[in-house]
Design a protein around this motif. Structure first.
Motif, mmCIF file in Angstrom:
data_model
loop_
_atom_site.group_PDB
_atom_site.id
_atom_site.type_symbol
_atom_site.label_atom_id
_atom_site.label_comp_id
_atom_site.label_asym_id
_atom_site.label_seq_id
_atom_site.Cartn_x
_atom_site.Cartn_y
_atom_site.Cartn_z
ATOM 1 N N ILE A 56 -6.408 -9.554 0.536
ATOM 2 C CA ILE A 56 -5.993 -8.577 1.180
ATOM 3 C C ILE A 56 -5.137 -7.708 -0.121
ATOM 4 O O ILE A 56 -4.016 -8.410 -0.490
ATOM 5 C CB ILE A 56 -4.831 -8.714 2.292
ATOM 6 C CG1 ILE A 56 -5.547 -9.494 3.336
ATOM 7 C CG2 ILE A 56 -4.211 -7.472 2.955
ATOM 8 C CD1 ILE A 56 -4.741 -9.877 4.644
ATOM 9 N N PRO A 57 -5.732 -6.302 -0.136
ATOM 10 C CA PRO A 57 -4.977 -5.795 -1.386
ATOM 11 C C PRO A 57 -3.513 -5.607 -1.197
ATOM 12 O O PRO A 57 -3.182 -5.438 -0.016
ATOM 13 C CB PRO A 57 -5.725 -4.291 -1.346
ATOM 14 C CG PRO A 57 -6.921 -4.657 -0.635
ATOM 15 C CD PRO A 57 -6.624 -5.817 0.396
ATOM 16 N N ASP A 58 -2.674 -5.492 -2.224
ATOM 17 C CA ASP A 58 -1.350 -5.251 -2.052
ATOM 18 C C ASP A 58 -0.747 -4.108 -1.556
ATOM 19 O O ASP A 58 0.092 -4.063 -0.681
ATOM 20 C CB ASP A 58 -0.705 -5.306 -3.675
ATOM 21 C CG ASP A 58 -0.566 -6.796 -4.058
ATOM 22 O OD1 ASP A 58 -0.812 -7.608 -3.071
ATOM 23 O OD2 ASP A 58 -0.320 -6.898 -5.270
ATOM 24 N N GLY A 59 -1.759 -2.933 -1.467
ATOM 25 C CA GLY A 59 -1.281 -1.749 -0.996
ATOM 26 C C GLY A 59 -1.671 -1.540 0.498
ATOM 27 O O GLY A 59 -1.503 -0.484 1.154
ATOM 28 N N THR A 60 -2.480 -2.742 0.845
ATOM 29 C CA THR A 60 -2.748 -2.541 2.428
ATOM 30 C C THR A 60 -1.620 -2.782 3.248
ATOM 31 O O THR A 60 -1.155 -3.800 3.116
ATOM 32 C CB THR A 60 -3.798 -3.497 2.614
ATOM 33 O OG1 THR A 60 -5.087 -3.026 1.934
ATOM 34 C CG2 THR A 60 -4.459 -3.351 4.124
#
Lengths: 992, 441
Positions: free
Chosen positions: A706-710
């Motif tokens: 899961i991308p950090d920005g999500t």
């Protein structure tokens, strides 16, 4: 859940012809029933004949010869069979949709609907008039009928009368079995010709002979039919006919007291004891011996010695005159199946021991008490005779006229032909006609739906899937969410939506801020694995204490006034003020229903502002749930919908609920995957887990990054008022905020458009209102205590698509389709498919069949009209104060439903589905038995094939191409009737 | 001097406002009648039209009632319209102080029921029947409220009963509503006999309420009182006729609320209030009414807290309260029972309308109590002690008294049941205890 009875027990499975070709009767040797599905009055309640027992010829002879033990065994066996067919619907506060004919799933659908119809004389299929009305509306056409009869196309009349021709004529123009008196009257009064030609094509009318010739030919045909070997007579099913009188009422009052789970202020003690024991005591105390049909000593024995239910039943049967004790006992159980069914279910729930045994004992006990009060309610089978020769001749003549056969030749047909024709008519009456009409209706739906799906597949992929979505919305597979998802994507092409069973793969027991008792939020077949409590954040704790205290005092006031105080001076003294207040409130509710409630709501909100809360999550061991446990749930959500990559910066988990006032069936409107409860808490929980850095770490280890920005946000869609409530907004990180606000605005706009689209199906709503007016209208429905149709719920559901959203994106599906996301490319071994189908088929199929049967016979399968409903014992509703407890769905929920079996389209290779079905006999029963119509589809080419019965699924060249429209609202503008699927241009344009 | 405090206006047969009142009273009935007539002629009105017609009729009555009440309050002169031919009975409507209070309530509720029918009975095939009967019932109720003597009241009373029977049997496809309607019709006719006797002995129908106590011989007075007590006790479901309201809840919810929560059930009390001059002149009838009311209240209260179905429990609670109202009337009070009656009708009507939601209300109440920690503990014990004291006061010193009453009632109904009443619930008195939250959670 069956509202009645034992069916055709004398037919052993081996004698039944299994898996007959749909629509074609296999039981040629059996005499016909003289009624057809659709004959009984749909509005009639559970009157005489609504509860029935098929004659049961015991191989052991009568009980007298064999003594008690033989009777005992026979009773045990017989009661078990009967119990299996009793309503299985539990408390109405946790309404679970399921197949009404679940007890018949051991046989194919078409066999089951025939068996139940013939054995119980209820309507399992839509009536002929209903199907003809659908034909008038263009929901059936001649090609559908031809396909349903296995013909390549509509046949041309060739003058050769055969059984096959009869079938066609009956389906196309109708061959009603009119009463003989009518035929005689028409012949005498010279109206025969117009009556015979009614509804036939022009050509047939033009070539019809004159009235005198017709009369002569009719006479000759009837004479020829009389020369044939006569048709056997037969007995109809034996019935359980409820006795209506004081004894029945007393029986009901005893049951209500025993069943009560908190409706009455005083509860009876001794509820742990068997019903018949408690009943005997109450009858004693109230001195109602005079009502008994058995000696007083029998009940005195129950009261003091407390024998088991079976023992009590045997004792009663000795005193109640009957030729067949077992049938008498079954009739007692089924005379009021709603009541006795609830007793049996409650006994199973309450017992500390073996539930199966407790249920059997309760079934025997409730039957014994009924027999002791009402006596035998077994109505012997009625004798039936076949149609008179004149009637058969009349029908043959009409067929001849339609088919271009000279009417004078009918009488001269060879004897074998006449025999075959007569048998053909018998088969038509026995269910062939209705099955064919139903198949035609379903084929029409399949031709339209599959055509639309295939056409959508051929649009370029860029039009159906955004490259870089800025937000993704995971909603429930529920058909009601189809509308919201479609409008979201039409409004913003860079949005993507997914469908997943609304409990978000998190089986929890939820305890909200105001709840004392946790309630399960998962499909009924599952057990909660986490206990989740909503707790206030530290700074709000004192406010919550105050809130609970206020709510407690309010509840105490209400109970004092409306329940406990009723018997005492306390209630009497407090009523003057309350009465004036309530009287005014009533008038207000009648005229401005939303105003009264809205003021109350805002006053309460001012008094008790909703506090900030957080979640406390415990696992089964009572320990705080670990990151690994959370990660497992999140991973299963992401894998199920195929969202393991391409994650947008904002992912919204959207649960749903349905609000309504004064509605005993409220929980039937909730999220089916959450057992009828709101699904918001599940979304909230999973979103919290997905945002947890520890959980994300575990997930990375499992290959899901899961991308950090999500950010995962959670919200709940209130489907009746089309309102969305967001959770944990205080925790939104600053960088996400603009995106979240954009999403919130889009959601709000989509809700408005969804409300506009829904208004067209409410007769009392304006057609094509502005969004604000539409939202105001649907809001009124959520708060109006006098609104029996808060929303239409799952009515009209007919389709279920399991596959990537790109298969359905940009397709107008009229809120009629369950949409489960599934990516076949990410699931080579079929394990995800098995998981998805395991949730989707029983939930969606159960919803579909409950609507199907409740609509086809509102009296036997449904709950009748809501207008006289009276809640009883906290468990069910009753018609007035003397009727049976009603299970199933009320007319107000099903009247708009189009009765179609669910068409399940699964985007997967056929062999993968076959493999999944092999591993799951339960699912296979649904698919192979034809309880749903199933097709697999290749999402890239739009090619499909039938997974089971090929008659259910039309060939590609039979489908209809969908219209292309600017947007959804333009397509429904000005229409209240059904709208076929259409390709929406705006969705594609915005993506491009 | 009138014991009712009503100014007697002999000779003033009509006032200009009286004609307006008469027209307004007839409007709902005419509207309902036209809906029924259209249905019988095979051309039923469209749903929206039918609702509008009857809503306008009953709305006009409500509006007129408010206007006339206001003017009566301001001017203090009663609005009267009356008709009498020679020696025949006298028919008259009079908007006195009591009617001025009750008429706007009753007409307002009827109008409310009609307007809610648009939603609640939407798409119901029997809509015309429902609206027609409610419209006619409204006129009948207004006549009962405004009647200036027993003869006029009798007209409205009879029509009221017929509409009630029609709506109990509304769902005539099922056997239970039919049986209940037939039972109700039988009971109504017994009540009518009582009222007819009262009319016959009250100056052959010429009496007004005020002149009830002053005219006639002793035997006339006795017959009058007996007739009125019979009519009242059946119409207001007093012992031993108490079981009919629970059995009458077979129609659509709004009509049950209007009839057995609000208006119909109080007609007996209204009759008592109106004829209190005659009853008070005798004296002993008041004692009988007190006894009947007390019996009813004790029996009904016991059943009300034991019934596990929403509508049945409200029906018995209504019976209980009407029993207490009768006791108040029996004590010679006038305005106290009158105001309490109006308040009570609002409460019970609302309870019946809310009955379908009772399941969820009880559930949330119990949750809220338990969450507040009020399910157990000191407060609860204190409250229970208080409740016990109050119930004991209501029940009398000995619990067995209730048991005896319940049994007697059951015997009595046994005897009567063969003809008219079909059931009495098994009122058991021991072995019942208050619901414990802990048990249910």
């Amino acid at each position: 859940m069956l509202d009645f009875a034992v069916v055709r027990l004398q037919l052993a499975p081996s004698q039944r012809t299994a898996a007959v070709k749909a629509g074609m009767s296999a039981d040629k040797g059996r005499p016909p029933p003289d009624s057809r599905p659709g004959q009984t009055d749909a509005t009639a309640g559970s009157t005489r004949k609504s509860q029935q027992i098929r004659a049961l010829h015991s191989p052991h002879g009568s009980a007298d010869k064999h003594g008690h033990s033989a009777l005992h065994e026979e009773l045990v066996r017989g009661l078990q069979q009967t119990m299996h067919r009793q309503p299985a619907q539990g408390p109405i506060t946790q309404f679970v949709h399921h197949n009404t004919l679940h007890a018949y799933m051991d046989r194919p659908f078409w066999q089951a609907v025939r068996d139940v119809h013939q054995g119980l004389e209820v309507n399992t299929l839509p009536s002929e008039a209903d199907a003809r009305a659908a034909w008038q509306e263009g929901r059936i056409d001649a090609l559908d009928v031809a396909l349903a009869l296995g013909l390549p196309g509509p046949p041309a009349p060739d003058g050769q009368l055969t059984a096959a021709a009869l079938r066609w004529i009956a389906v196309q123009w109708g061959l009603p079995a009119v009463a003989q008196e009518r035929v005689d009257w028409w012949m005498r009064s010279g109206k025969a010709a117009p009556q015979l030609l009614k509804g036939l094509p022009e050509a047939a009318i033009a070539h019809a002979p004159d009235a005198q010739r017709l009369a002569r030919d009719l006479k000759a045909t009837a004479h020829a039919l009389l020369q044939l070997p006569s048709q056997p007579e037969w007995d109809g099913p034996a019935l359980a006919v409820a006795h209506v009188g004081e004894e029945d009422r007393v029986w009901q009052v005893i049951l209500a007291a025993w069943l009560d789970e908190g409706m009455a202020a005083l509860t009876m003690d001794g509820k742990a004891r068997s019903l018949h024991v408690v009943g005997a005591r109450l009858l004693h105390e109230a001195d109602l011996w005079r009502l008994l049909k058995v000696p007083r000593s029998v009940l005195a024995h129950w009261e003091h010695d407390r024998p088991g239910g079976l023992k009590a039943l045997e004792q009663v049967l000795q005193h109640v005159a009957s030729t067949d004790p077992l049938q008498t006992a079954q009739a007692a159980l089924l005379a009021r199946p709603g009541w006795s069914g609830q007793v049996v279910l409650a006994a199973g729930r309450r017992t500390g021991g073996d539930p199966e045994h407790a249920r059997l004992d309760a079934a025997a006990g409730v039957a014994a008490l009924r027999l002791a009060l009402c006596g035998s309610e077994l109505d012997p089978a009625e004798h039936r005779a076949p149609h008179a020769a004149t009637v058969t001749a009349w029908r043959l003549l009409r067929a001849a006229l339609a088919w271009g056969t000279p009417t004078s030749q009918v009488a001269a047909l060879p004897m074998e032909t006449l025999l075959a024709l007569r048998q053909g008519l018998v088969d038509l009456d026995g269910g062939d006609l209705l099955c064919a009409l139903q198949q035609a209706r379903e084929l029409h739906h399949a031709r339209v739906s599959l055509g639309a799906l295939a056409a959508n597949c051929l649009r370029p992929m860029e039009d159906r899937q955004p490259q870089l979505p800025w937000a993704q919305v995971l909603a429930c597979i529920d058909d009601r969410e189809e509308g919201l998802r479609r409008h979201l994507e039409e409004l913003d092409g860079e949005l993507e939506t997914f469908g997943i069973a609304g409990f978000f793969n998190a089986p929890i027991a939820w305890r909200g801020l105001d709840d004392a008792t946790p309630s399960p939020r998962c499909p009924v077949v599952m057990q909660p694995a986490f206990a989740v409590d909503e707790v206030p954040v530290l700074s709000h704790t004192s406010a919550v204490v105050r809130r609970r205290r206020l709510r407690g005092w309010y509840a105490r006031l209400r109970l004092g006034l409306h329940q406990r105080g009723r018997g005492s001076l306390y209630g009497v003294a407090s009523l003057v003020l309350a009465g004036v207040f309530d009287g005014l409130r009533w008038m207000a509710a009648a005229v401005v229903p939303d105003l009264a409630t809205d003021w109350r709501e805002s006053a309460l909100a001012a008094l008790m502002p909703p506090p900030l809360t957080t979640l406390q999550i415990l696992n089964l061991a009572g320990k705080p749930a670990s990151a690994a446990e959370g990660a497992a749930v999140v991973a299963s959500v992401l894998r199920t919908v195929g969202l393991t990559e391409r994650m947008a910066p904002l992912v919204l988990l959207l649960g749903h609920r349905a609000e309504s006032a004064n509605n005993p069936h409220r929980s039937a409107y909730g999220c089916g995957a959450c057992g009828g409860s709101p699904g918001g808490p599940n979304a909230r929980l999973v979103a919290r887990w997905a945002n947890d850095p520890e959980v994300r770490q575990v997930l990375t280890g499992q290959g899901i990054h899961i991308p950090d920005g999500t950010w995962f946000a959670a919200a709940e869609h209130e489907t009746t008022g089309d309102v969305i409530v967001h959770y944990d907004t205080a925790e939104l990180p600053a960088p996400i905020l603009p995106l979240w606000q954009r999403l919130q605005r889009t959601l709000e706009e989509a809700c408005g458009r969804s409300a506009v689209e829904r208004c067209r199906k409410f007769e009392l709503a304006p057609l094509d209102p502005l969004p604000a007016a539409a939202v105001a209208h649907v809001h009124r429905r959520t708060v109006d205590p006098l609104e029996p149709r808060p929303e239409l719920n799952h009515a009209t559901n007919a389709l279920c698509v399991v596959g990537p959203r790109s298969l359905t994106r940009g397709l107008f599906l009229d809120r009629r389709s369950f949409l489960a996301s599934y990516d076949p490319d990410l699931d080579p071994d079929g394990s995800v498919l098995a998981q998805v189908l395991g949730a989707v088929i029983p939930v969606a199929g159960g919803i579909n069949l409950e609507y199907f049967f409740s609509r086809n016979d509102p009296a036997a399968f449904g709950a009748g009209t809501k207008l006289p409903h009276n809640p009883v014992a906290g468990l069910a509703v009753q018609d007035g104060t003397a009727g049976d407890l009603r299970t199933g769905l009320p007319i107000q929920m099903t009247e708009l439903h189009e009765p179609l079996r669910l068409l399940v389209v699964i985007a997967t290779p056929a062999d993968r589905l076959a493999q999944v079905l092999r591993q799951s006999p339960g699912l296979n029963q649904w698919v192979a038995g034809g309880w749903i119509r199933t097709a697999t589809m290749d999402a890239s080419t739009g090619q499909w094939q039938a997974a089971a019965d090929p008659l259910d699924i039309p060939r590609h060249d039979r489908t209809m191409a969908p219209d292309t429209v600017a947007d959804s609202l333009a397509w429904v503008h000005g229409h209240r009737e059904f709208r076929d699927p259409a390709l929406v241009r705006s969705a594609a344009a915005k993506v491009a | 001097m009138s014991p009712l405090g009503i100014p007697v206006a002999p000779g003033s047969f009509s006032s200009s406002l009286g004609v307006l009142l008469l027209v307004a009273v007839l409007l709902p009935g005419l509207a309902g009648g036209s809906v029924l007539l259209a249905m019988l002629l095979g051309r039923p009105m469209r749903e929206a039209t039918a609702v509008r017609v009857v809503a306008i009729g009953s709305g006009a009555l409500a509006a007129t009632a408010i206007v006339l009440t206001t003017s009566r309050l301001l001017q203090g002169t009663p609005v009267v319209v009356a008709w009498q031919s020679g020696a025949g009975p006298r028919f008259g409507l009079e908007l006195d102080a009591l009617a001025a209070l009750a008429l706007p309530w009753a007409a307002g509720w009827s109008a409310a029921v009609v307007s809610m029918a648009r939603r609640y009975l939407h798409r119901e095939p029997g809509m015309s029947r429902f609206l027609g009967l409610v419209g006619i019932f409204t006129t009948a109720t207004a006549i009962v409220l405004l009647a200036d003597g027993p003869a006029t009241l009798g007209v409205g009373w009879e029509v009221m009963g017929l509409c009630s029977v029609g709506l109990i049997g509304f769902f005539h496809q099922r056997p239970e509503p039919l049986a209940a309607a037939i039972r109700m019709a039988g009971l109504n006719h017994i009540a009518d006999i009582g009222l007819l006797i009262a009319i016959a002995v009250s100056s052959h129908g010429r009496a007004t309420w005020a002149s009830l106590g002053s005219s006639g011989s002793d035997s006339h007075g006795t017959a009058l009182s007996l007739g009125i007590i019979l009519a009242f006790s059946i119409k207001s479901a007093q012992w031993p006729w108490s079981s009919w309201p629970a059995q009458a809840m077979e129609g659509p919810t709004p009509s049950s609320a209007l009839f057995y929560g609000a208006l119909s059930i109080h007609a007996g009390i209204w009759l008592l209030l109106r004829s209190s001059a005659g009853l008070q002149a005798q004296g002993w009838p008041l004692a009988v009414i007190i006894v009947l009311g007390t019996l009813t209240a004790l029996l009904g209260g016991r059943v009300a807290v034991q019934r596990a179905d929403a509508k049945g429990a409200v029906a018995w609670a209504t019976v209980t309260q009407v029993g207490w109202l009768a006791v108040l009337v029996g004590c010679g009070l006038y305005w106290v029972p009158a105001v309490a009656m109006l308040a009570h009708s609002g409460l019970r009507a609302w309870e019946i309308l809310k009955a379908p939601g009772t399941l969820h209300d009880r559930l949330s109440d119990r949750e809220a109590l338990a969450r507040a920690g009020m399910g157990r503990g000191v407060q609860r014990a204190a409250l229970e002690r208080f409740a016990a004291v109050v119930s004991a006061a209501a029940a009398g010193p000995d619990q067995r008294a209730i048991e005896w009453l319940a049994r007697t009632s059951s015997y009595w109904v046994q005897a009567s049941r063969r003809r008219w009443t079909r059931s009495v619930p098994p009122v058991a008195t021991g072995h019942w205890h208050a619901v414990k939250e802990e048990d249910d959670l």
